[in-house]
Design a protein around this motif. Structure first.
Motif, mmCIF file in Angstrom:
data_model
loop_
_atom_site.group_PDB
_atom_site.id
_atom_site.type_symbol
_atom_site.label_atom_id
_atom_site.label_comp_id
_atom_site.label_asym_id
_atom_site.label_seq_id
_atom_site.Cartn_x
_atom_site.Cartn_y
_atom_site.Cartn_z
ATOM 1 N N ARG A 1 6.719 60.633 -5.450
ATOM 2 C CA ARG A 1 5.798 60.478 -6.573
ATOM 3 C C ARG A 1 5.064 59.137 -6.566
ATOM 4 O O ARG A 1 4.634 58.651 -7.603
ATOM 5 N N GLY A 2 4.982 58.487 -5.408
ATOM 6 C CA GLY A 2 4.222 57.253 -5.310
ATOM 7 C C GLY A 2 5.034 56.000 -5.521
ATOM 8 O O GLY A 2 4.533 54.899 -5.331
ATOM 9 N N HIS A 3 6.305 56.126 -5.920
ATOM 10 C CA HIS A 3 7.142 54.951 -6.130
ATOM 11 C C HIS A 3 7.435 54.317 -4.774
ATOM 12 O O HIS A 3 7.772 54.988 -3.812
ATOM 13 N N GLY A 4 7.294 53.029 -4.681
ATOM 14 C CA GLY A 4 7.539 52.327 -3.429
ATOM 15 C C GLY A 4 6.276 52.129 -2.614
ATOM 16 O O GLY A 4 6.310 51.477 -1.587
ATOM 17 N N VAL A 5 5.156 52.683 -3.056
ATOM 18 C CA VAL A 5 3.889 52.488 -2.367
ATOM 19 C C VAL A 5 3.222 51.260 -2.977
ATOM 20 O O VAL A 5 2.861 51.262 -4.141
ATOM 21 N N HIS A 6 3.076 50.222 -2.174
ATOM 22 C CA HIS A 6 2.547 48.959 -2.681
ATOM 23 C C HIS A 6 1.079 48.763 -2.330
ATOM 24 O O HIS A 6 0.602 47.640 -2.263
ATOM 25 N N SER A 7 0.386 49.836 -2.135
ATOM 26 C CA SER A 7 -1.055 49.805 -1.891
ATOM 27 C C SER A 7 -1.725 50.610 -2.997
ATOM 28 O O SER A 7 -1.467 51.807 -3.129
ATOM 29 N N PRO A 8 -2.582 49.977 -3.793
ATOM 30 C CA PRO A 8 -3.264 50.737 -4.849
ATOM 31 C C PRO A 8 -4.060 51.923 -4.303
ATOM 32 O O PRO A 8 -4.091 52.992 -4.903
ATOM 33 N N PHE A 9 -4.669 51.750 -3.147
ATOM 34 C CA PHE A 9 -5.441 52.819 -2.523
ATOM 35 C C PHE A 9 -4.550 54.009 -2.196
ATOM 36 O O PHE A 9 -4.843 55.150 -2.563
ATOM 37 N N VAL A 10 -3.430 53.777 -1.535
ATOM 38 C CA VAL A 10 -2.529 54.862 -1.148
ATOM 39 C C VAL A 10 -1.822 55.436 -2.373
ATOM 40 O O VAL A 10 -1.620 56.645 -2.470
ATOM 41 N N TYR A 11 -1.468 54.585 -3.342
ATOM 42 C CA TYR A 11 -0.847 55.070 -4.577
ATOM 43 C C TYR A 11 -1.775 56.070 -5.273
ATOM 44 O O TYR A 11 -1.337 57.138 -5.719
ATOM 45 N N ASP A 12 -3.065 55.739 -5.349
ATOM 46 C CA ASP A 12 -4.030 56.668 -5.949
ATOM 47 C C ASP A 12 -4.094 57.978 -5.180
ATOM 48 O O ASP A 12 -4.201 59.050 -5.776
#
Length: 159
Positions: free
Chosen positions: A18-29
């Motif tokens: 669910r996006g947790h642990g992704v520290h890139s705003p681009f990839v999180y989006d």
């Protein structure tokens, strides 16, 4: 043994759930607005229909159509148009031509999508080498490998 291998693969990807642990705003989006959506967002369905005709599963076709819209791409190519903004190489694309497509996408600044990166041992090794050598962001969600050729730093996300 395959069951243990599958469990280890799932565990290594668990932190990106669910996006947790992704520290890139681009990839999180992308995780939140593309991978987690199960229906087409917006009116455009041209890429979706082209991918379905090429044998891509409807679920993956929805995700890639949503990525196309989310990132604001204007052109796409399926199996051979490396100079489009988003180039998708399906399972039918010859593995020996993938490195040439990767180089062409890097030169033109296109985003490249390699479908089914784990389909065969050769394809898996090829995709691993591409990730190691790539200078920008890559995202692997098991169904396809996204290779971005933009200003993003070198990062690899296994979702």
């Amino acid at each position: 043994m395959p069951v243990i291998s599958q469990m280890l693969g799932r565990l290594s990807r668990a932190r990106y759930f669910r996006g947790h642990g992704v520290h890139s705003p681009f990839v999180y989006d992308i995780v939140r607005e593309v991978f987690m959506k199960h229906s087409l967002q917006g009116e455009d369905r041209e890429l979706y229909e082209a991918l379905c005709r090429a044998g891509v599963s409807p679920r993956r076709a929805v995700q890639l159509q949503n990525l196309f819209s989310h990132c604001g791409y204007r052109t796409f190519g399926v199996d051979g148009t490396e100079h489009a903004a988003l180039c998708v190489l399906t399972r039918n694309y010859p593995e020996n031509r993938i490195p040439t497509a990767v180089a062409a996408a890097a030169e033109s600044g296109s985003t490249l999508c390699i479908m089914e990166p784990y389909r065969s041992a050769m394809r898996c090794e090829l995709c691993s080498r591409i990730v190691r050598e790539h200078r920008s962001t890559t995202v692997d969600n098991r169904g396809y490998l996204l290779i971005f050729n933009n200003h993003l730093p070198k990062q690899h996300f296994r979702l």
